[in-house]
Design an enzyme around this catalytic site. Structure first.
Site, short mmCIF file in Angstrom:
data_model
loop_
_atom_site.label_atom_id
_atom_site.label_comp_id
_atom_site.label_asym_id
_atom_site.label_seq_id
_atom_site.Cartn_x
_atom_site.Cartn_y
_atom_site.Cartn_z
N ASP A 131 0.83 -1.20 0.00
CA ASP A 131 0.00 0.00 0.00
C ASP A 131 0.87 1.26 0.00
O ASP A 131 1.65 1.48 0.93
CB ASP A 131 -0.87 -0.07 1.26
CG ASP A 131 -2.00 0.92 1.25
OD1 ASP A 131 -2.05 1.76 0.33
OD2 ASP A 131 -2.83 0.86 2.16
N GLY B 28 -5.07 3.83 -7.90
CA GLY B 28 -5.29 4.18 -9.30
C GLY B 28 -4.49 5.38 -9.79
O GLY B 28 -4.73 5.89 -10.88
N GLU C 274 -1.35 7.51 -11.35
CA GLU C 274 -0.36 7.26 -12.42
C GLU C 274 -0.79 6.14 -13.35
O GLU C 274 0.03 5.39 -13.84
CB GLU C 274 1.02 6.91 -11.81
CG GLU C 274 1.52 7.84 -10.76
CD GLU C 274 1.92 9.20 -11.33
OE1 GLU C 274 2.20 9.27 -12.54
OE2 GLU C 274 1.90 10.17 -10.57
N ARG D 223 -5.17 -1.72 -7.24
CA ARG D 223 -6.34 -0.91 -6.89
C ARG D 223 -6.50 0.18 -7.94
O ARG D 223 -5.53 0.83 -8.33
CB ARG D 223 -6.15 -0.33 -5.51
CG ARG D 223 -6.49 -1.29 -4.38
CD ARG D 223 -7.96 -1.21 -4.02
NE ARG D 223 -8.24 0.11 -3.52
CZ ARG D 223 -8.03 0.46 -2.25
NH1 ARG D 223 -7.61 -0.40 -1.37
NH2 ARG D 223 -8.29 1.70 -1.86
N ASP E 46 -10.44 4.39 -1.40
CA ASP E 46 -11.11 3.37 -0.57
C ASP E 46 -12.63 3.33 -0.74
O ASP E 46 -13.30 4.36 -0.83
CB ASP E 46 -10.81 3.63 0.91
CG ASP E 46 -9.35 3.35 1.23
OD1 ASP E 46 -8.53 3.23 0.29
OD2 ASP E 46 -9.04 3.24 2.42
C1 GLA Z 1 -5.48 2.29 2.80
C2 GLA Z 1 -6.04 1.15 1.94
C3 GLA Z 1 -7.04 0.35 2.73
C4 GLA Z 1 -6.38 -0.19 3.99
C5 GLA Z 1 -5.80 0.95 4.80
C6 GLA Z 1 -4.98 0.43 5.97
O1 GLA Z 1 -6.47 3.22 3.09
O2 GLA Z 1 -6.62 1.65 0.78
O3 GLA Z 1 -7.57 -0.71 1.95
O4 GLA Z 1 -5.39 -1.11 3.63
O5 GLA Z 1 -4.95 1.76 4.01
O6 GLA Z 1 -4.37 1.45 6.71
#
Ligand code: GLA
Length: 384
Positions: free
Chosen positions: A154, A188, A190, A205, A209
């Site tokens: 992430d 999403g 770049e 992704r 979120d």
């Molecule tokens: C980001 C991700 C989420 C989750 C959180 C965890 O927001 O997009 O899916 O993994 O971090 O902190």
């Protein structure tokens, strides 16, 4: 000049191989581990930072006893907040909520399930725990020692060249010799879909979120149109995890969520508490005819084929040549939605089966119309 026959034959034999090669046909064990979109459970949407060893064990047990595993769900993914501190050598340890990650991995594997974990290419994760920056190889090795089968990576506090950062962890994972599905999470930015597969991602992704709310889910799900050409066996667009069963949407809305994600060939990562599912939630997550749309071996991502204001028709071509078709109503009251068979690239007539009702509907000429409830869907499959 006439091309010699032997040359033509060689070309005929090797052209498909060449073309497949150019399209990135799955070749590594890691790509083959995601020939269809990964299915499992992830801790974040329901438990966020309240996740612990006990929670994860209970979810793994429920995944088996509920029938989720039999329906295809296999990854048990620990999201953010498992991280503790690094030791003097720089190796990461889990925090006190996860006393023995290797034992937890063994437990998950003993159930025939797979273990997933989470980190960031930056120095900190999104929740402020230690990320993998500067420790990529050590972390990959630690994950492999624990028996990790899936990594969500992430972006969070990371800076600089995204492709290089993601490729670096991919190399580190590969060096461990363990097959680890690699899920890129950077919302999403770049145009990740255009390079995600090249840096070793099995999924990426495509958005920010999701939340357990119809408007947010719909904004993300219906916003995926146009990305279909980037998905295929081994590498998938990921519109984020499922919220089905978390309580913020009506049953019809969760069916829309599931139908759309399956038409999109999205990873299916349940985000609810599997130990406390209602029969309705379980039925939505495990409907075999709907899951089969997501897991179709053709690996085609569906797309929108028509739209009239809030009424949308999405279709996905399946490996056997049939089509899965979703008639969606995004308006605030019941509405009649129509699909014209010519828009599906089919002939004038089609026999249809309702995948939520498990019912053959018969044969139709030219088009099919259904009364679709507010925020709801009718999901059908054409005959051969
Ligand atoms: C980001 C991700 C989420 C989750 C959180 C965890 O927001 O997009 O899916 O993994 O971090 O902190």
């Amino acid at each position: 000049m006439k091309t010699p026959r032997s040359l033509t034959m060689v070309a005929a034999l090797f052209l498909p191989v060449l073309v497949l090669g150019l399209q990135g046909a799955p070749s590594s064990p890691q790509e083959r581990a995601a020939l269809t979109p990964p299915m499992g459970w992830n801790s974040w949407n329901h438990f966020a930072c309240k996740v612990s060893d006990a929670t994860v064990r209970a979810q793994a047990e429920a995944m088996v006893s509920s029938g989720m595993k039999a329906a295809g769900y296999v990854y048990v993914n620990i999201d953010d907040c498992w991280e503790g501190t690094r030791d003097a050598q720089g190796f990461i340890h889990a925090n006190e909520r996860f006393p023995d990650m290797k034992a937890l991995g063994d437990f998950i594997h003993s159930k025939g399930l797979k273990l997933g974990i989470y980190s960031s290419p930056g120095p900190k994760t999104c929740a402020g725990y230690d990320g993998s920056y500067g420790h990529e190889e050590q972390d990959a090795q630690t994950y492999a020692n624990w028996g990790v089968d899936y990594l969500k990576y992430d972006w969070c506090s990371a800076k600089g060249d995204e492709q290089a950062a993601y490729a670096k962890m991919h190399d580190a994972l590969r060096k461990t010799g363990r097959t680890i599905v690699y899920s890129l999470c950077q919302y999403g930015m770049e145009r990740v879909w255009s390079w995600g597969a090249a840096v070793g991602g099995n999924s990426w992704r495509t958005t920010d979120d999701i939340t357990d709310n119809y408007d947010r889910m719909a904004l993300i799900g219906f916003g995926q149109n146009g990305l279909e050409r980037f998905a295929g066996p081994g590498h998938w667009n990921d519109p984020d995890m499922l919220e089905i069963g978390n309580g913020g949407m009506k049953e019809q809305e969760y069916r829309t969520h599931m139908s759309l994600w399956c038409l999109l060939a999205a990873p299916l990562l349940a985000g609810n508490d599997l130990t406390k599912m209602t029969p309705e939630t379980l039925a939505i997550l495990t409907n075999p005819e709907v899951v089969a749309v997501d897991q179709d071996p053709g690996g085609v991502q569906g797309r929108r084929i028509s739209q009239e204001g809030p009424l949308e028709v999405w279709a996905k071509r399946l490996a056997d040549g049939s089509r899965a078709v979703g008639l969606f109503n995004r308006s605030e009251s019941e509405a009649r939605v129509t699909v014209y068979f010519r828009e599906l690239g089919l002939g004038d007539s089609a026999s249809l089966r309702d995948l939520w009702a498990h019912r053959d509907l018969g044969s139709f000429q030219t088009s099919f119309s259904a009364d679709v409830p507010k925020h709801g869907v009718v999901l059908v499959k054409t005959g051969l």
